[in-house]
Scaffold this motif. Sequence first.
Motif, PDB file in Angstrom:
ATOM      1  N   MET A   1       0.852  -1.170   0.000  1.00  0.00           N
ATOM      2  CA  MET A   1       0.000   0.000   0.000  1.00  0.00           C
ATOM      3  C   MET A   1       0.900   1.236   0.000  1.00  0.00           C
ATOM      4  O   MET A   1       1.791   1.373   0.834  1.00  0.00           O
ATOM      5  N   LYS A   2       0.645   2.151  -0.925  1.00  0.00           N
ATOM      6  CA  LYS A   2       1.487   3.329  -1.126  1.00  0.00           C
ATOM      7  C   LYS A   2       0.747   4.573  -0.624  1.00  0.00           C
ATOM      8  O   LYS A   2      -0.317   4.922  -1.128  1.00  0.00           O
ATOM      9  N   ILE A   3       1.349   5.233   0.381  1.00  0.00           N
ATOM     10  CA  ILE A   3       0.753   6.428   0.976  1.00  0.00           C
ATOM     11  C   ILE A   3       1.809   7.525   1.031  1.00  0.00           C
ATOM     12  O   ILE A   3       2.959   7.278   1.378  1.00  0.00           O
ATOM     13  N   ILE A   4       1.390   8.727   0.699  1.00  0.00           N
ATOM     14  CA  ILE A   4       2.282   9.885   0.769  1.00  0.00           C
ATOM     15  C   ILE A   4       1.760  10.871   1.806  1.00  0.00           C
ATOM     16  O   ILE A   4       0.552  11.066   1.941  1.00  0.00           O
ATOM     17  N   ILE A   5       2.689  11.452   2.541  1.00  0.00           N
ATOM     18  CA  ILE A   5       2.383  12.549   3.449  1.00  0.00           C
ATOM     19  C   ILE A   5       2.823  13.824   2.744  1.00  0.00           C
ATOM     20  O   ILE A   5       3.969  13.937   2.305  1.00  0.00           O
ATOM     21  N   ILE A   6       1.897  14.763   2.620  1.00  0.00           N
ATOM     22  CA  ILE A   6       2.190  16.045   1.977  1.00  0.00           C
ATOM     23  C   ILE A   6       1.973  17.146   3.014  1.00  0.00           C
ATOM     24  O   ILE A   6       0.871  17.288   3.549  1.00  0.00           O
ATOM     25  N   ASN A   7       3.028  17.887   3.281  1.00  0.00           N
ATOM     26  CA  ASN A   7       2.963  19.000   4.218  1.00  0.00           C
ATOM     27  C   ASN A   7       3.119  20.323   3.483  1.00  0.00           C
ATOM     28  O   ASN A   7       3.949  20.449   2.584  1.00  0.00           O
ATOM     29  N   GLY A   8       2.340  21.298   3.911  1.00  0.00           N
ATOM     30  CA  GLY A   8       2.352  22.615   3.304  1.00  0.00           C
ATOM     31  C   GLY A   8       3.299  23.590   3.979  1.00  0.00           C
ATOM     32  O   GLY A   8       4.260  23.195   4.636  1.00  0.00           O
ATOM     33  N   PRO A   9       2.999  24.883   3.836  1.00  0.00           N
ATOM     34  CA  PRO A   9       3.929  25.940   4.217  1.00  0.00           C
ATOM     35  C   PRO A   9       4.317  25.935   5.687  1.00  0.00           C
ATOM     36  O   PRO A   9       3.502  25.652   6.564  1.00  0.00           O
ATOM     37  N   ASN A  10       5.585  26.230   5.893  1.00  0.00           N
ATOM     38  CA  ASN A  10       6.226  26.410   7.192  1.00  0.00           C
ATOM     39  C   ASN A  10       6.418  25.118   7.970  1.00  0.00           C
ATOM     40  O   ASN A  10       7.061  25.131   9.017  1.00  0.00           O
ATOM     41  N   LEU A  11       5.907  24.013   7.467  1.00  0.00           N
ATOM     42  CA  LEU A  11       6.088  22.755   8.182  1.00  0.00           C
ATOM     43  C   LEU A  11       7.499  22.200   8.012  1.00  0.00           C
ATOM     44  O   LEU A  11       7.892  21.285   8.732  1.00  0.00           O
TER      45      LEU A  11
ATOM     46  N   TYR B   1       7.289  11.155   1.555  1.00  0.00           N
ATOM     47  CA  TYR B   1       7.056  12.450   2.199  1.00  0.00           C
ATOM     48  C   TYR B   1       7.401  13.559   1.212  1.00  0.00           C
ATOM     49  O   TYR B   1       8.396  13.481   0.498  1.00  0.00           O
ATOM     50  N   TYR B   2       6.559  14.589   1.204  1.00  0.00           N
ATOM     51  CA  TYR B   2       6.773  15.749   0.348  1.00  0.00           C
ATOM     52  C   TYR B   2       6.356  16.989   1.124  1.00  0.00           C
ATOM     53  O   TYR B   2       5.332  16.976   1.820  1.00  0.00           O
ATOM     54  N   GLN B   3       7.133  18.055   1.003  1.00  0.00           N
ATOM     55  CA  GLN B   3       6.794  19.324   1.641  1.00  0.00           C
ATOM     56  C   GLN B   3       7.090  20.447   0.674  1.00  0.00           C
ATOM     57  O   GLN B   3       8.085  20.425  -0.046  1.00  0.00           O
TER      58      GLN B   3
ATOM     59  N   GLY C   1       1.037  26.176  -5.622  1.00  0.00           N
ATOM     60  CA  GLY C   1       0.975  25.480  -6.912  1.00  0.00           C
ATOM     61  C   GLY C   1       1.730  24.172  -6.906  1.00  0.00           C
ATOM     62  O   GLY C   1       1.303  23.202  -7.549  1.00  0.00           O
ATOM     63  N   GLU C   2       2.843  24.102  -6.197  1.00  0.00           N
ATOM     64  CA  GLU C   2       3.598  22.851  -6.101  1.00  0.00           C
ATOM     65  C   GLU C   2       2.799  21.797  -5.341  1.00  0.00           C
ATOM     66  O   GLU C   2       2.830  20.611  -5.692  1.00  0.00           O
ATOM     67  N   LEU C   3       2.075  22.214  -4.307  1.00  0.00           N
ATOM     68  CA  LEU C   3       1.218  21.279  -3.567  1.00  0.00           C
ATOM     69  C   LEU C   3       0.112  20.743  -4.470  1.00  0.00           C
ATOM     70  O   LEU C   3      -0.186  19.542  -4.468  1.00  0.00           O
TER      71      LEU C   3
ATOM     72  N   PHE D   1      -2.573  14.793   4.362  1.00  0.00           N
ATOM     73  CA  PHE D   1      -2.329  16.161   3.911  1.00  0.00           C
ATOM     74  C   PHE D   1      -2.465  17.151   5.060  1.00  0.00           C
ATOM     75  O   PHE D   1      -3.488  17.187   5.736  1.00  0.00           O
ATOM     76  N   ASN D   2      -1.414  17.923   5.272  1.00  0.00           N
ATOM     77  CA  ASN D   2      -1.445  19.045   6.210  1.00  0.00           C
ATOM     78  C   ASN D   2      -1.162  20.285   5.379  1.00  0.00           C
ATOM     79  O   ASN D   2      -0.023  20.530   4.987  1.00  0.00           O
ATOM     80  N   GLY D   3      -2.198  21.047   5.103  1.00  0.00           N
ATOM     81  CA  GLY D   3      -2.075  22.215   4.243  1.00  0.00           C
ATOM     82  C   GLY D   3      -1.508  23.444   4.923  1.00  0.00           C
ATOM     83  O   GLY D   3      -1.368  24.484   4.276  1.00  0.00           O
ATOM     84  N   GLY D   4      -1.173  23.332   6.219  1.00  0.00           N
ATOM     85  CA  GLY D   4      -0.674  24.507   6.927  1.00  0.00           C
ATOM     86  C   GLY D   4      -1.642  25.662   6.743  1.00  0.00           C
ATOM     87  O   GLY D   4      -2.862  25.478   6.738  1.00  0.00           O
TER      88      GLY D   4
END
Length: 140
Positions: free
Chosen positions: A1-11, A45-47, A52-54, A70-73
């Motif tokens: 199972m493939k899961i990505i964590i995406i964090n937004g600004p300032n994280l 993991y991606y931040q 636009g990159e998010l 997803f944590n969009g900050g």
Amino acid sequence: MKIIIINGPNLNLLGIREKTVYGNESFETYFEKLKGKFTNLELEYYQSNVEGELINKLHKVGFSYDGIVFNGGGYTHTSVAISDAIAAINTPVAEVHISNIHAREEFRHLSLITKECAGMITGFGLMGYDMALYYLSTKS
């Protein structure tokens, strides 16, 4: 199972900024712990601090991954475009916030993305990511 964590600004500043709110551990360090706990998952993991990159990342993974945490900050409260991007993809998204957004400034109480997500976890610190991964990994 493939899961990505995406964090937004300032994280990217976790462990450095506002330690009383966000703790003293970097996300990179915590991510290594998550990979050790969830050995049955293929985690990425991606931040980015750039809206636009998010959106581009959501589009890229939103049709092929099994889940997105997803944590969009700050974009959580302002970005119709991110909300639309989540609505446009097939992959389930679990919204996470480290702090309790409902116990903070009033403008943080509204999340524009929640209605497009499977659910929201807020106020449990970094453990919210564990909760989201558990949910996504057990969702049929």
